[in-house]
Motif scaffolding. Structure first.
Motif, PDB file in Angstrom:
ATOM      1  N   ASN A 305      25.138  -2.410  47.856  1.00 21.50           N
ATOM      2  CA  ASN A 305      25.325  -3.640  48.621  1.00 21.50           C
ATOM      3  C   ASN A 305      24.034  -4.052  49.321  1.00 21.50           C
ATOM      4  OD1 ASN A 305      27.164  -5.701  49.483  1.00 21.50           O
ATOM      5  ND2 ASN A 305      27.191  -4.772  51.502  1.00 21.50           N
ATOM      6  N   LYS A 306      23.350  -3.107  49.935  1.00 21.23           N
ATOM      7  CA  LYS A 306      22.085  -3.392  50.620  1.00 21.23           C
ATOM      8  C   LYS A 306      21.014  -3.843  49.620  1.00 21.23           C
ATOM      9  CE  LYS A 306      22.882  -0.190  54.469  1.00 21.23           C
ATOM     10  NZ  LYS A 306      22.513   1.118  55.073  1.00 21.23           N
ATOM     11  N   THR A 307      21.011  -3.233  48.439  1.00 22.28           N
ATOM     12  CA  THR A 307      20.014  -3.588  47.418  1.00 22.28           C
ATOM     13  C   THR A 307      20.235  -5.015  46.920  1.00 22.28           C
ATOM     14  OG1 THR A 307      19.853  -1.271  46.732  1.00 22.28           O
ATOM     15  CG2 THR A 307      18.996  -2.916  45.208  1.00 22.28           C
ATOM     16  N   LEU A 308      21.489  -5.412  46.745  1.00 16.21           N
ATOM     17  CA  LEU A 308      21.790  -6.783  46.312  1.00 16.21           C
ATOM     18  C   LEU A 308      21.296  -7.791  47.345  1.00 16.21           C
ATOM     19  CD1 LEU A 308      25.371  -6.504  44.749  1.00 16.21           C
ATOM     20  CD2 LEU A 308      23.149  -6.484  43.609  1.00 16.21           C
ATOM     21  N   HIS A 309      21.483  -7.491  48.604  1.00 19.14           N
ATOM     22  CA  HIS A 309      21.028  -8.419  49.635  1.00 19.14           C
ATOM     23  C   HIS A 309      19.500  -8.464  49.721  1.00 19.14           C
ATOM     24  CE1 HIS A 309      25.277  -8.325  50.907  1.00 19.14           C
ATOM     25  NE2 HIS A 309      25.007  -9.547  51.325  1.00 19.14           N
ATOM     26  N   LYS A 310      18.836  -7.368  49.405  1.00 21.91           N
ATOM     27  CA  LYS A 310      17.377  -7.390  49.342  1.00 21.91           C
ATOM     28  C   LYS A 310      16.905  -8.250  48.172  1.00 21.91           C
ATOM     29  CE  LYS A 310      16.392  -3.009  51.682  1.00 21.91           C
ATOM     30  NZ  LYS A 310      15.862  -1.627  51.567  1.00 21.91           N
ATOM     31  N   LEU A 311      17.619  -8.195  47.053  1.00 19.55           N
ATOM     32  CA  LEU A 311      17.282  -9.051  45.910  1.00 19.55           C
ATOM     33  C   LEU A 311      17.437 -10.520  46.277  1.00 19.55           C
ATOM     34  CD1 LEU A 311      18.891  -7.079  42.944  1.00 19.55           C
ATOM     35  CD2 LEU A 311      16.493  -7.738  43.130  1.00 19.55           C
ATOM     36  N   GLN A 312      18.466 -10.815  47.055  1.00 20.81           N
ATOM     37  CA  GLN A 312      18.660 -12.202  47.487  1.00 20.81           C
ATOM     38  C   GLN A 312      17.546 -12.624  48.444  1.00 20.81           C
ATOM     39  OE1 GLN A 312      22.262 -14.982  48.387  1.00 20.81           O
ATOM     40  NE2 GLN A 312      22.224 -13.458  49.992  1.00 20.81           N
ATOM     41  N   GLN A 313      17.190 -11.763  49.376  1.00 21.12           N
ATOM     42  CA  GLN A 313      16.123 -12.079  50.320  1.00 21.12           C
ATOM     43  C   GLN A 313      14.802 -12.354  49.611  1.00 21.12           C
ATOM     44  OE1 GLN A 313      16.089  -8.652  52.884  1.00 21.12           O
ATOM     45  NE2 GLN A 313      18.062  -9.148  53.840  1.00 21.12           N
ATOM     46  N   ARG A 314      14.609 -11.723  48.459  1.00 25.30           N
ATOM     47  CA  ARG A 314      13.376 -11.893  47.699  1.00 25.30           C
ATOM     48  C   ARG A 314      13.487 -12.988  46.641  1.00 25.30           C
ATOM     49  NH1 ARG A 314      13.192  -7.022  49.982  1.00 25.30           N
ATOM     50  NH2 ARG A 314      11.155  -6.041  50.245  1.00 25.30           N
ATOM     51  N   ASN A 315      14.566 -13.759  46.688  1.00 27.68           N
ATOM     52  CA  ASN A 315      14.780 -14.892  45.784  1.00 27.68           C
ATOM     53  C   ASN A 315      14.853 -14.484  44.320  1.00 27.68           C
ATOM     54  OD1 ASN A 315      14.727 -16.889  47.889  1.00 27.68           O
ATOM     55  ND2 ASN A 315      12.501 -16.617  47.963  1.00 27.68           N
ATOM     56  N   LYS A 316      15.363 -13.270  44.048  1.00 30.36           N
ATOM     57  CA  LYS A 316      15.558 -12.819  42.676  1.00 30.36           C
ATOM     58  C   LYS A 316      16.961 -13.148  42.185  1.00 30.36           C
ATOM     59  CE  LYS A 316      11.436 -11.142  42.631  1.00 30.36           C
ATOM     60  NZ  LYS A 316      10.364 -11.888  41.931  1.00 30.36           N
ATOM     61  N   ILE A 317      17.910 -13.209  43.104  1.00 34.93           N
ATOM     62  CA  ILE A 317      19.273 -13.628  42.784  1.00 34.93           C
ATOM     63  C   ILE A 317      19.760 -14.522  43.915  1.00 34.93           C
ATOM     64  CG2 ILE A 317      19.825 -11.533  41.484  1.00 34.93           C
ATOM     65  CD1 ILE A 317      21.447 -10.564  43.906  1.00 34.93           C
ATOM     66  N   ILE A 318      20.812 -15.297  43.644  1.00 31.95           N
ATOM     67  CA  ILE A 318      21.518 -16.051  44.681  1.00 31.95           C
ATOM     68  C   ILE A 318      22.955 -15.548  44.692  1.00 31.95           C
ATOM     69  CG2 ILE A 318      22.315 -18.301  45.477  1.00 31.95           C
ATOM     70  CD1 ILE A 318      19.889 -19.540  44.110  1.00 31.95           C
ATOM     71  N   ILE A 319      23.411 -15.072  45.846  1.00 31.91           N
ATOM     72  CA  ILE A 319      24.780 -14.597  45.983  1.00 31.91           C
ATOM     73  C   ILE A 319      25.620 -15.692  46.600  1.00 31.91           C
ATOM     74  CG2 ILE A 319      26.289 -12.870  47.038  1.00 31.91           C
ATOM     75  CD1 ILE A 319      23.896 -10.960  47.104  1.00 31.91           C
ATOM     76  N   HIS A 320      26.659 -16.115  45.891  1.00 30.48           N
ATOM     77  CA  HIS A 320      27.585 -17.137  46.380  1.00 30.48           C
ATOM     78  C   HIS A 320      28.812 -16.397  46.911  1.00 30.48           C
ATOM     79  CE1 HIS A 320      25.360 -20.421  44.288  1.00 30.48           C
ATOM     80  NE2 HIS A 320      25.024 -19.407  43.495  1.00 30.48           N
TER      81      HIS A 320
END
Length: 324
Positions: A305-320
Protein backbone atom coordinates in the motif's frame (compact mmCIF):
# COMPACT_ATOMS: atom_id res chain seq x y z
CA UNK A 1 46.72 64.04 -36.96
CA UNK A 2 49.54 62.21 -35.20
CA UNK A 3 47.32 61.56 -32.15
CA UNK A 4 44.52 60.24 -34.39
CA UNK A 5 46.88 57.86 -36.13
CA UNK A 6 48.15 56.49 -32.84
CA UNK A 7 44.56 55.78 -31.55
CA UNK A 8 43.34 54.00 -34.67
CA UNK A 9 45.00 50.60 -33.97
CA UNK A 10 43.61 50.64 -30.43
CA UNK A 11 40.06 51.27 -31.66
CA UNK A 12 40.53 48.61 -34.29
CA UNK A 13 41.58 46.10 -31.62
CA UNK A 14 38.52 46.91 -29.48
CA UNK A 15 36.18 46.40 -32.44
CA UNK A 16 37.74 43.00 -33.19
CA UNK A 17 37.34 41.97 -29.55
CA UNK A 18 33.64 42.85 -29.50
CA UNK A 19 33.07 40.97 -32.78
CA UNK A 20 34.83 37.89 -31.38
CA UNK A 21 32.69 37.89 -28.23
CA UNK A 22 29.52 38.33 -30.30
CA UNK A 23 30.38 35.35 -32.52
CA UNK A 24 31.35 33.22 -29.53
CA UNK A 25 28.00 33.69 -27.79
CA UNK A 26 25.80 33.41 -30.88
CA UNK A 27 27.50 30.43 -32.56
CA UNK A 28 28.21 27.21 -30.65
CA UNK A 29 31.09 25.24 -32.20
CA UNK A 30 30.02 21.89 -33.59
CA UNK A 31 32.65 19.97 -31.64
CA UNK A 32 31.36 21.36 -28.31
CA UNK A 33 27.77 20.33 -29.12
CA UNK A 34 28.56 16.75 -30.03
CA UNK A 35 31.10 16.12 -27.30
CA UNK A 36 29.34 17.78 -24.37
CA UNK A 37 25.66 16.88 -24.87
CA UNK A 38 23.73 13.70 -25.60
CA UNK A 39 20.55 14.67 -27.43
CA UNK A 40 18.98 11.29 -26.64
CA UNK A 41 18.41 12.28 -23.00
CA UNK A 42 15.91 14.88 -24.22
CA UNK A 43 13.94 12.43 -26.37
CA UNK A 44 10.46 11.52 -25.13
CA UNK A 45 10.07 7.89 -24.03
CA UNK A 46 6.53 7.80 -25.45
CA UNK A 47 4.08 10.13 -27.18
CA UNK A 48 1.74 10.51 -24.20
CA UNK A 49 1.62 13.82 -22.33
CA UNK A 50 3.41 12.10 -19.45
CA UNK A 51 5.23 8.76 -19.62
CA UNK A 52 6.23 6.22 -17.00
CA UNK A 53 9.85 6.43 -18.12
CA UNK A 54 10.00 10.22 -17.77
CA UNK A 55 12.21 11.71 -15.04
CA UNK A 56 14.58 8.76 -14.77
CA UNK A 57 16.69 10.76 -12.33
CA UNK A 58 14.43 9.49 -9.52
CA UNK A 59 16.74 7.14 -7.61
CA UNK A 60 13.86 5.49 -5.74
CA UNK A 61 12.15 4.49 -9.00
CA UNK A 62 15.33 3.63 -10.91
CA UNK A 63 16.43 1.23 -8.17
CA UNK A 64 13.16 -0.71 -8.42
CA UNK A 65 12.21 -0.52 -12.09
CA UNK A 66 14.17 -2.86 -14.35
CA UNK A 67 13.39 -2.04 -18.02
CA UNK A 68 15.16 -5.24 -19.15
CA UNK A 69 12.93 -7.65 -17.22
CA UNK A 70 10.58 -9.74 -19.37
CA UNK A 71 7.05 -9.83 -17.91
CA UNK A 72 5.68 -12.70 -20.01
CA UNK A 73 6.95 -16.20 -20.61
CA UNK A 74 7.82 -17.81 -23.93
CA UNK A 75 10.03 -20.73 -24.98
CA UNK A 76 13.02 -18.53 -25.72
CA UNK A 77 13.13 -16.86 -22.29
CA UNK A 78 11.77 -19.76 -20.21
CA UNK A 79 15.02 -21.00 -18.66
CA UNK A 80 15.04 -20.12 -14.97
CA UNK A 81 18.06 -19.37 -12.85
CA UNK A 82 18.57 -21.86 -10.04
CA UNK A 83 17.70 -19.33 -7.31
CA UNK A 84 14.57 -18.22 -9.18
CA UNK A 85 13.36 -21.77 -9.68
CA UNK A 86 14.00 -22.66 -6.03
CA UNK A 87 12.14 -19.57 -4.77
CA UNK A 88 9.20 -20.05 -7.13
CA UNK A 89 8.78 -23.77 -6.38
CA UNK A 90 8.92 -22.94 -2.69
CA UNK A 91 5.80 -20.76 -2.88
CA UNK A 92 3.55 -23.80 -2.95
CA UNK A 93 5.43 -26.88 -1.76
CA UNK A 94 4.34 -30.00 -3.57
CA UNK A 95 5.33 -33.65 -3.54
CA UNK A 96 4.73 -33.80 -7.29
CA UNK A 97 7.90 -34.37 -9.31
CA UNK A 98 7.39 -32.32 -12.44
CA UNK A 99 9.76 -31.48 -15.29
CA UNK A 100 9.43 -27.73 -15.76
CA UNK A 101 10.89 -27.76 -19.28
CA UNK A 102 8.38 -30.35 -20.45
CA UNK A 103 5.50 -28.31 -19.03
CA UNK A 104 6.75 -25.20 -20.85
CA UNK A 105 7.01 -27.14 -24.12
CA UNK A 106 3.45 -28.39 -23.69
CA UNK A 107 2.15 -24.89 -23.00
CA UNK A 108 3.71 -23.35 -26.05
CA UNK A 109 2.52 -26.11 -28.32
CA UNK A 110 -0.97 -24.85 -27.40
CA UNK A 111 -0.60 -21.12 -26.76
CA UNK A 112 1.13 -18.21 -28.57
CA UNK A 113 4.91 -18.41 -28.27
CA UNK A 114 5.67 -14.71 -28.69
CA UNK A 115 7.82 -11.91 -27.38
CA UNK A 116 4.87 -9.86 -26.17
CA UNK A 117 4.95 -6.08 -25.82
CA UNK A 118 8.39 -5.54 -27.30
CA UNK A 119 7.13 -2.48 -29.21
CA UNK A 120 8.29 0.35 -26.92
CA UNK A 121 8.72 3.49 -29.00
CA UNK A 122 8.76 7.30 -28.66
CA UNK A 123 5.73 7.19 -31.00
CA UNK A 124 3.68 4.88 -28.78
CA UNK A 125 1.10 6.01 -26.23
CA UNK A 126 -0.50 2.94 -24.64
CA UNK A 127 -2.80 3.68 -21.72
CA UNK A 128 -3.69 1.07 -19.09
CA UNK A 129 -6.53 0.85 -16.60
CA UNK A 130 -5.89 -1.65 -13.80
CA UNK A 131 -9.27 -2.43 -12.25
CA UNK A 132 -9.30 -3.99 -8.80
CA UNK A 133 -12.32 -5.27 -6.92
CA UNK A 134 -12.74 -2.79 -4.07
CA UNK A 135 -16.17 -1.57 -2.98
CA UNK A 136 -14.89 1.99 -3.50
CA UNK A 137 -15.93 1.52 -7.14
CA UNK A 138 -19.61 1.52 -6.17
CA UNK A 139 -21.15 4.87 -7.08
CA UNK A 140 -17.90 6.07 -8.66
CA UNK A 141 -19.31 6.40 -12.20
CA UNK A 142 -15.86 5.49 -13.52
CA UNK A 143 -17.22 3.19 -16.23
CA UNK A 144 -16.70 5.41 -19.28
CA UNK A 145 -13.30 6.58 -18.01
CA UNK A 146 -12.12 2.98 -17.55
CA UNK A 147 -13.37 1.93 -20.99
CA UNK A 148 -11.52 4.86 -22.61
CA UNK A 149 -8.15 3.17 -21.97
CA UNK A 150 -6.35 1.11 -24.62
CA UNK A 151 -5.78 -1.74 -22.18
CA UNK A 152 -8.25 -2.62 -19.43
CA UNK A 153 -6.90 -5.22 -17.01
CA UNK A 154 -9.30 -6.88 -14.59
CA UNK A 155 -8.31 -9.14 -11.73
CA UNK A 156 -9.74 -12.55 -10.82
CA UNK A 157 -13.54 -12.72 -10.72
CA UNK A 158 -14.48 -9.04 -10.81
CA UNK A 159 -17.59 -8.88 -13.05
CA UNK A 160 -18.76 -6.09 -15.34
CA UNK A 161 -22.39 -7.14 -16.00
CA UNK A 162 -24.70 -5.09 -13.84
CA UNK A 163 -21.87 -2.77 -12.75
CA UNK A 164 -21.05 -1.11 -16.07
CA UNK A 165 -21.70 2.46 -14.87
CA UNK A 166 -19.06 2.13 -12.16
CA UNK A 167 -16.55 -0.40 -13.55
CA UNK A 168 -17.06 -0.22 -17.33
CA UNK A 169 -17.73 -3.04 -19.76
CA UNK A 170 -14.43 -3.35 -21.61
CA UNK A 171 -11.91 -6.06 -20.69
CA UNK A 172 -8.77 -6.64 -22.74
CA UNK A 173 -6.85 -8.70 -20.14
CA UNK A 174 -8.08 -10.85 -17.26
CA UNK A 175 -5.57 -11.85 -14.58
CA UNK A 176 -6.33 -15.22 -13.05
CA UNK A 177 -5.02 -18.48 -11.64
CA UNK A 178 -6.84 -21.81 -11.14
CA UNK A 179 -8.55 -20.85 -7.89
CA UNK A 180 -9.94 -17.60 -9.39
CA UNK A 181 -10.80 -18.85 -12.89
CA UNK A 182 -13.83 -17.53 -14.79
CA UNK A 183 -15.08 -17.81 -18.37
CA UNK A 184 -13.83 -15.16 -20.79
CA UNK A 185 -15.12 -13.78 -24.08
CA UNK A 186 -13.07 -13.98 -27.26
CA UNK A 187 -11.88 -10.37 -26.96
CA UNK A 188 -10.06 -10.94 -23.69
CA UNK A 189 -6.53 -12.13 -23.06
CA UNK A 190 -6.26 -14.76 -20.35
CA UNK A 191 -3.15 -13.84 -18.35
CA UNK A 192 -2.14 -16.67 -16.02
CA UNK A 193 -0.23 -15.73 -12.89
CA UNK A 194 1.52 -19.03 -12.11
CA UNK A 195 2.29 -19.07 -8.40
CA UNK A 196 3.11 -22.77 -8.74
CA UNK A 197 3.95 -25.20 -11.51
CA UNK A 198 0.58 -26.89 -10.93
CA UNK A 199 -1.04 -23.70 -12.27
CA UNK A 200 0.71 -24.22 -15.61
CA UNK A 201 -0.41 -27.83 -15.69
CA UNK A 202 -3.96 -26.75 -14.94
CA UNK A 203 -3.85 -24.25 -17.82
CA UNK A 204 -2.86 -27.03 -20.22
CA UNK A 205 -5.51 -29.34 -18.79
CA UNK A 206 -8.32 -26.81 -19.04
CA UNK A 207 -7.78 -26.53 -22.82
CA UNK A 208 -7.23 -30.26 -23.37
CA UNK A 209 -8.19 -33.20 -21.14
CA UNK A 210 -9.78 -31.33 -18.24
CA UNK A 211 -8.36 -33.89 -15.83
CA UNK A 212 -7.06 -31.42 -13.21
CA UNK A 213 -9.90 -30.58 -10.84
CA UNK A 214 -7.86 -29.81 -7.69
CA UNK A 215 -4.85 -27.79 -6.69
CA UNK A 216 -4.95 -27.19 -2.94
CA UNK A 217 -8.71 -26.85 -3.36
CA UNK A 218 -11.32 -27.68 -6.00
CA UNK A 219 -10.91 -25.73 -9.25
CA UNK A 220 -12.76 -25.50 -12.55
CA UNK A 221 -11.71 -28.29 -14.90
CA UNK A 222 -12.35 -26.14 -17.98
CA UNK A 223 -13.14 -22.55 -18.84
CA UNK A 224 -14.20 -20.68 -21.96
CA UNK A 225 -11.38 -18.58 -23.39
CA UNK A 226 -9.57 -17.97 -26.67
CA UNK A 227 -6.42 -20.12 -26.64
CA UNK A 228 -4.83 -17.69 -29.12
CA UNK A 229 -5.01 -14.93 -26.51
CA UNK A 230 -3.42 -16.82 -23.61
CA UNK A 231 -0.40 -15.28 -21.88
CA UNK A 232 1.67 -16.59 -18.96
CA UNK A 233 3.45 -14.32 -16.50
CA UNK A 234 7.13 -15.16 -16.14
CA UNK A 235 8.00 -16.71 -12.74
CA UNK A 236 11.11 -14.52 -12.66
CA UNK A 237 8.84 -11.47 -12.88
CA UNK A 238 7.02 -12.50 -9.70
CA UNK A 239 10.37 -12.82 -7.93
CA UNK A 240 11.47 -9.44 -9.32
CA UNK A 241 8.34 -7.78 -7.91
CA UNK A 242 8.92 -9.45 -4.55
CA UNK A 243 12.60 -8.55 -4.26
CA UNK A 244 12.89 -5.18 -6.00
CA UNK A 245 9.52 -3.61 -5.29
CA UNK A 246 8.54 -5.19 -1.98
CA UNK A 247 12.06 -5.69 -0.63
CA UNK A 248 10.98 -9.19 0.51
CA UNK A 249 8.09 -8.00 2.68
CA UNK A 250 5.53 -10.76 3.15
CA UNK A 251 5.90 -14.20 1.63
CA UNK A 252 5.07 -13.24 -1.95
CA UNK A 253 3.31 -10.30 -3.65
CA UNK A 254 -0.45 -10.05 -4.06
CA UNK A 255 -2.09 -10.50 -7.44
CA UNK A 256 -3.23 -6.88 -7.46
CA UNK A 257 0.23 -5.50 -6.73
CA UNK A 258 1.89 -7.70 -9.36
CA UNK A 259 -0.74 -6.53 -11.87
CA UNK A 260 0.13 -2.86 -11.32
CA UNK A 261 3.86 -3.51 -11.78
CA UNK A 262 3.02 -5.61 -14.86
CA UNK A 263 1.09 -2.63 -16.24
CA UNK A 264 4.10 -0.36 -15.62
CA UNK A 265 6.08 -2.62 -17.95
CA UNK A 266 3.61 -2.91 -20.84
CA UNK A 267 2.02 0.56 -20.84
CA UNK A 268 3.08 4.19 -21.02
CA UNK A 269 0.44 5.54 -18.63
CA UNK A 270 -1.26 3.59 -15.82
CA UNK A 271 -4.49 4.49 -14.03
CA UNK A 272 -5.54 2.39 -11.04
CA UNK A 273 -9.14 1.82 -9.99
CA UNK A 274 -10.77 -0.31 -7.31
CA UNK A 275 -7.90 -0.53 -4.84
CA UNK A 276 -8.15 0.31 -1.14
CA UNK A 277 -11.03 0.78 1.28
CA UNK A 278 -14.43 2.30 0.59
CA UNK A 279 -15.33 5.80 1.81
CA UNK A 280 -16.59 4.25 5.07
CA UNK A 281 -13.26 2.50 5.65
CA UNK A 282 -14.58 -0.98 4.92
CA UNK A 283 -12.66 -3.50 2.87
CA UNK A 284 -14.85 -5.70 0.69
CA UNK A 285 -15.55 -6.45 -2.97
CA UNK A 286 -17.90 -4.32 -5.05
CA UNK A 287 -19.75 -7.45 -6.21
CA UNK A 288 -20.18 -9.24 -2.88
CA UNK A 289 -19.64 -8.70 0.83
CA UNK A 290 -16.46 -10.76 1.05
CA UNK A 291 -14.20 -9.00 3.52
CA UNK A 292 -10.70 -8.16 2.39
CA UNK A 293 -7.87 -6.19 3.95
CA UNK A 294 -4.46 -5.19 2.73
CA UNK A 295 -2.86 -6.48 5.94
CA UNK A 296 -4.33 -9.97 5.64
CA UNK A 297 -2.87 -13.13 4.12
CA UNK A 298 0.73 -13.93 3.20
CA UNK A 299 1.38 -10.61 1.46
CA UNK A 300 3.22 -7.58 2.78
CA UNK A 301 0.02 -5.59 2.34
CA UNK A 302 0.99 -2.54 4.36
CA UNK A 303 4.26 -2.22 2.44
CA UNK A 304 2.44 -2.77 -0.88
CA UNK A 305 0.00 0.00 0.00
CA UNK A 306 2.80 2.44 0.88
CA UNK A 307 4.67 1.56 -2.33
CA UNK A 308 1.59 2.29 -4.47
CA UNK A 309 1.22 5.70 -2.89
CA UNK A 310 4.90 6.42 -3.53
CA UNK A 311 4.34 5.54 -7.19
CA UNK A 312 1.47 8.00 -7.26
CA UNK A 313 3.56 10.72 -5.60
CA UNK A 314 6.17 10.23 -8.32
CA UNK A 315 3.55 10.50 -11.09
CA UNK A 316 4.11 6.91 -12.27
CA UNK A 317 0.49 5.90 -11.64
CA UNK A 318 -2.77 7.68 -10.83
CA UNK A 319 -4.92 6.06 -8.15
CA UNK A 320 -8.64 6.78 -8.46
CA UNK A 321 -10.12 6.13 -5.04
CA UNK A 322 -13.78 6.35 -6.01
CA UNK A 323 -14.79 9.12 -3.64
CA UNK A 324 -13.79 12.69 -2.79
Amino acid sequence: MNISNRLTPRYFTLILSFMTLFLLFTHTPTDITTDSFDDSIFEASCSCKTCIMDFMDDDWFVYRYDPTITPLLNRKNSALRRDTYKWWRGLQPSSLRVNYTEVVDQMFSLFPDKDHYADTSPDRCRTCAVVGNSANLLGSHYGSLIDFHDVVIRINKGPTKGYERDVGSKTTHRILYPESAVDLDNNTHLVLFPFKIRDMQWLISTFTTGHITRTYTRVKSSIKADENKVMILHPAFIKYVYEKWLLRHGRYPSTGFITIIFALHICDQVNVFGFGASSTGTWHHYFDRSRTHFKGGPHGGDFENKTLHKLQQRNKIIIHKGYR
